[in-house]
Scaffold this motif. Structure first.
Motif, PDB file in Angstrom:
ATOM      1  N   ASP A   7       0.835  -1.209   0.000  1.00 46.94           N
ATOM      2  CA  ASP A   7       0.000   0.000   0.000  1.00 46.94           C
ATOM      3  C   ASP A   7       0.869   1.259   0.000  1.00 46.94           C
ATOM      4  N   HIS A   8       2.046   1.166   0.594  1.00 48.21           N
ATOM      5  CA  HIS A   8       2.948   2.309   0.629  1.00 48.21           C
ATOM      6  C   HIS A   8       3.364   2.727  -0.776  1.00 48.21           C
ATOM      7  N   LEU A  72       7.306   9.294   4.814  1.00 49.44           N
ATOM      8  CA  LEU A  72       6.147   9.505   5.695  1.00 49.44           C
ATOM      9  C   LEU A  72       5.475   8.184   6.054  1.00 49.44           C
ATOM     10  N   PHE A  73       5.238   7.334   5.067  1.00 51.37           N
ATOM     11  CA  PHE A  73       4.602   6.047   5.332  1.00 51.37           C
ATOM     12  C   PHE A  73       5.458   5.194   6.269  1.00 51.37           C
ATOM     13  N   ILE A 154       3.911  18.968   2.141  1.00 52.42           N
ATOM     14  CA  ILE A 154       3.689  19.101   3.586  1.00 52.42           C
ATOM     15  C   ILE A 154       2.202  19.134   3.897  1.00 52.42           C
ATOM     16  N   GLY A 155       1.431  19.842   3.063  1.00 50.43           N
ATOM     17  CA  GLY A 155      -0.019  19.881   3.267  1.00 50.43           C
ATOM     18  C   GLY A 155      -0.634  18.493   3.199  1.00 50.43           C
ATOM     19  N   GLY A 156      -0.184  17.696   2.251  1.00 50.05           N
ATOM     20  CA  GLY A 156      -0.678  16.328   2.138  1.00 50.05           C
ATOM     21  C   GLY A 156      -0.276  15.475   3.323  1.00 50.05           C
ATOM     22  N   ALA A 157       0.961  15.667   3.804  1.00 54.77           N
ATOM     23  CA  ALA A 157       1.440  14.903   4.959  1.00 54.77           C
ATOM     24  C   ALA A 157       0.621  15.225   6.200  1.00 54.77           C
TER      25      ALA A 157
END
Length: 258
Positions: A7-8, A72-73, A154-157
């Motif tokens: 999924d990552h 991030l994942f 960053i917004g998505g994170a």
């Protein structure tokens, strides 16, 4: 032997594939002049950057996003901050999607607005995106690399972490956000477009922002218009037919004369 893709990896690369496929559809549809907000001639003459440069810029941003997404994942998995393996109920998923949409909108509104108000940031960073006076689909993510990092990556994170969605759910959320962003820049008012039905923030809304008269309005992206309306940066407009064919997003008279 079955080949399994995590999924990552899907959450990292599916939105990128979706971007180019969906944008490619709009490139083909762009031949329908009667649905364009700007003529093809305007697209070629008014834009201040070549399409080849735009493609290179988008690929650069997507490369950076992919690297950050993988990190991030991995961090979220190790810390246990990400949601489960995708077994959440529909109600929970909808709540996560709405939370992520509001988080992303909030982050992007204030960062986007600040990049317009800060003359240094606008001149050296955000003005790169506004070289596309006449937006088109695959230019949606044409930004300065630093802007791409701040606004989108960053917004998505933040949206991913705050919503608590799983990497599997993020595949669908970020693919949806990608489609919406491409649609907002496509420059076409196609009949039956559901984004135009369900979202006030759409192709015409964002086109107003790309014009000189709308440069300090309609900062909201990519989903809602709430922050523009709450903070007085909403520019009313109407979509009218152009004499030479196609459509035009025209601001209300009092705004155009201001």
């Amino acid at each position: 032997m079955e080949l399994e893709v995590s999924d990552h990896l899907l959450g990292t690369f599916v939105p990128i594939v979706v971007y180019w496929v969906y944008a490619g559809i709009y490139v083909w549809l762009g031949s329908f002049e009667n649905y364009r907000l700007h003529s093809r001639k305007d697209e070629d003459e008014k834009n201040l950057v070549s399409k080849g440069t735009v493609v290179k810029g988008v690929i650069l941003q997507q490369t950076g996003q992919a690297i950050v997404a993988i990190i991030l994942f991995t961090v979220a998995d190790n810390s246990g901050e990400a949601g489960g393996e995708g077994n959440a109920s529909i109600v929970v998923l909808l709540g996560q999607f709405l939370t992520a949409m509001i988080c992303l909108d909030t982050w992007q509104y204030f960062m986007h607005r600040y990049m317009h108000q800060n003359k240094f940031l606008y001149r050296h960073i955000h003005s790169q995106h506004h070289r596309l006076v006449v937006p088109y689909a695959y230019g949606a993510l044409y930004n300065h690399p630093l802007e791409g990092l701040i606004l989108d990556t960053i917004g998505g994170a933040i949206s991913f972490l705050v919503s608590g969605m799983s990497p599997r759910a993020s595949i669908f959320f970020f693919s949806f956000a990608t489609i919406k962003t491409v649609d907002d820049h496509c420059g076409l008012m196609l009949p039956g477009n559901l984004f135009h039905v369900f979202f006030g923030n759409n192709t015409a809304y964002h086109d107003v922002h790309h014009q000189l008269y709308g440069n300090k309005y309609n900062y909201s992206q990519p989903f809602f218009v709430m922050w523009d309306k709450i903070l007085g940066t909403y520019m009313p407009y109407s979509v009218e037919k152009r004499e030479d064919g196609g459509f035009e997003a025209r601001p209300s008279k009092e705004y155009k004369e201001a």
